[in-house]
Design an enzyme around this catalytic site. Structure first.
Site, PDB file in Angstrom:
ATOM      1  CG  HIS A  49      -0.277   0.021   2.535  1.00 11.95           C
ATOM      2  ND1 HIS A  49      -0.266  -1.041   3.421  1.00 11.95           N
ATOM      3  CD2 HIS A  49       0.448   0.994   3.160  1.00 11.95           C
ATOM      4  CE1 HIS A  49       0.411  -0.732   4.496  1.00 11.95           C
ATOM      5  NE2 HIS A  49       0.860   0.498   4.371  1.00 11.95           N
TER       6      HIS A  49
HETATM    7  P1  TYD Z   1      -2.005  -3.467   7.644  1.00 11.13           P
HETATM    8  O1  TYD Z   1      -1.690  -2.027   7.538  1.00 11.13           O
HETATM    9  O2  TYD Z   1      -2.837  -4.081   6.567  1.00 11.13           O
HETATM   10  O3  TYD Z   1      -0.655  -4.304   7.807  1.00 11.13           O
HETATM   11  P2  TYD Z   1       0.529  -4.553   6.741  1.00 11.13           P
HETATM   12  O4  TYD Z   1       0.425  -3.480   5.712  1.00 11.13           O
HETATM   13  O5  TYD Z   1       1.771  -4.472   7.536  1.00 11.13           O
HETATM   14  O6  TYD Z   1       0.324  -5.907   6.183  1.00 11.13           O
HETATM   15  O7  TYD Z   1      -2.673  -3.706   9.050  1.00 11.13           O
HETATM   16  C1  TYD Z   1      -3.051  -4.992   9.498  1.00 11.13           C
HETATM   17  C2  TYD Z   1      -4.248  -4.835  10.411  1.00 11.13           C
HETATM   18  O8  TYD Z   1      -3.938  -4.075  11.574  1.00 11.13           O
HETATM   19  C3  TYD Z   1      -5.393  -4.134   9.717  1.00 11.13           C
HETATM   20  O9  TYD Z   1      -6.594  -4.780  10.136  1.00 11.13           O
HETATM   21  C4  TYD Z   1      -5.348  -2.727  10.273  1.00 11.13           C
HETATM   22  C5  TYD Z   1      -4.769  -2.919  11.657  1.00 11.13           C
HETATM   23  N1  TYD Z   1      -3.959  -1.795  12.123  1.00 11.13           N
HETATM   24  C6  TYD Z   1      -4.368  -1.041  13.194  1.00 11.13           C
HETATM   25  O10 TYD Z   1      -5.447  -1.272  13.773  1.00 11.13           O
HETATM   26  N2  TYD Z   1      -3.590  -0.016  13.639  1.00 11.13           N
HETATM   27  C7  TYD Z   1      -2.406   0.264  13.045  1.00 11.13           C
HETATM   28  O11 TYD Z   1      -1.703   1.203  13.493  1.00 11.13           O
HETATM   29  C8  TYD Z   1      -1.964  -0.507  11.910  1.00 11.13           C
HETATM   30  C9  TYD Z   1      -0.677  -0.209  11.225  1.00 11.13           C
HETATM   31  C10 TYD Z   1      -2.779  -1.534  11.489  1.00 11.13           C
END
Ligand code: TYD
Length: 135
Positions: A49
């Site tokens: 992303h």
């Molecule tokens: P995501 O940003 O999709 O993780 P990555 O890009 O590292 O694979 O986040 C994973 C999950 O955690 C998603 O359900 C959103 C949640 N999340 C939070 O609640 N707070 C946060 O600060 C972050 C970064 C993610």
């Protein structure tokens, strides 16, 4: 745009080592959120992303992982293996993380609280936003 790695100076004495990160010094934005990624399963790719406004600094506290960064003009890979360096993830940079070692703990300092509307999760949308900005 080029991608920036910030180098931190460890303080050492007979007890061992310490690195301090301060807003306005090693961290070039107000720190509103801290999160850390650990226990990533083998073969998993994370990230995939870009953010519209969020600024982040990623530090691999233990182990290693690879970042693939793409701002639409430049694509670079960084293997983070040291807790003395931080990779800046600026807005409008598509980033993916992979090759997490089993012991990887990735600390991320962020300039704002979690906001799903700041995410661009579609590579097509990212590419067209970059195109619009350049034309
Ligand atoms: P995501 O940003 O999709 O993780 P990555 O890009 O590292 O694979 O986040 C994973 C999950 O955690 C998603 O359900 C959103 C949640 N999340 C939070 O609640 N707070 C946060 O600060 C972050 C970064 C993610």
């Amino acid at each position: 745009m080029s991608f920036e790695i910030n180098q931190f100076t460890p303080r050492g004495d007979s007890q061992g080592w310490l690195i301090a990160l301060e807003e306005g010094r090693q961290v070039p934005f107000p720190i509103k959120r801290v999160y850390y990624i650990f226990g990533t399963k083998p073969g998993v790719k994370r990230g995939k992303h870009a953010h519209r406004k969020l600024r982040q600094l990623a530090i691999c506290l233990s182990g290693s992982c690879r970042f693939i960064m793409d701002d639409g003009a430049t694509r670079n890979e960084f293997l983070l293996t040291s807790n003395t360096q931080g990779l800046q993830i600026d807005p409008m940079v598509w980033h993916e993380m992979e090759e997490f070692s089993a012991d990887c703990v990735l600390l991320v300092l962020a300039s704002d609280i979690y906001d799903e509307s700041d995410y661009i999760r579609s590579k097509d949308e990212f590419d067209s936003l970059v195109y619009q900005r350049q034309h």
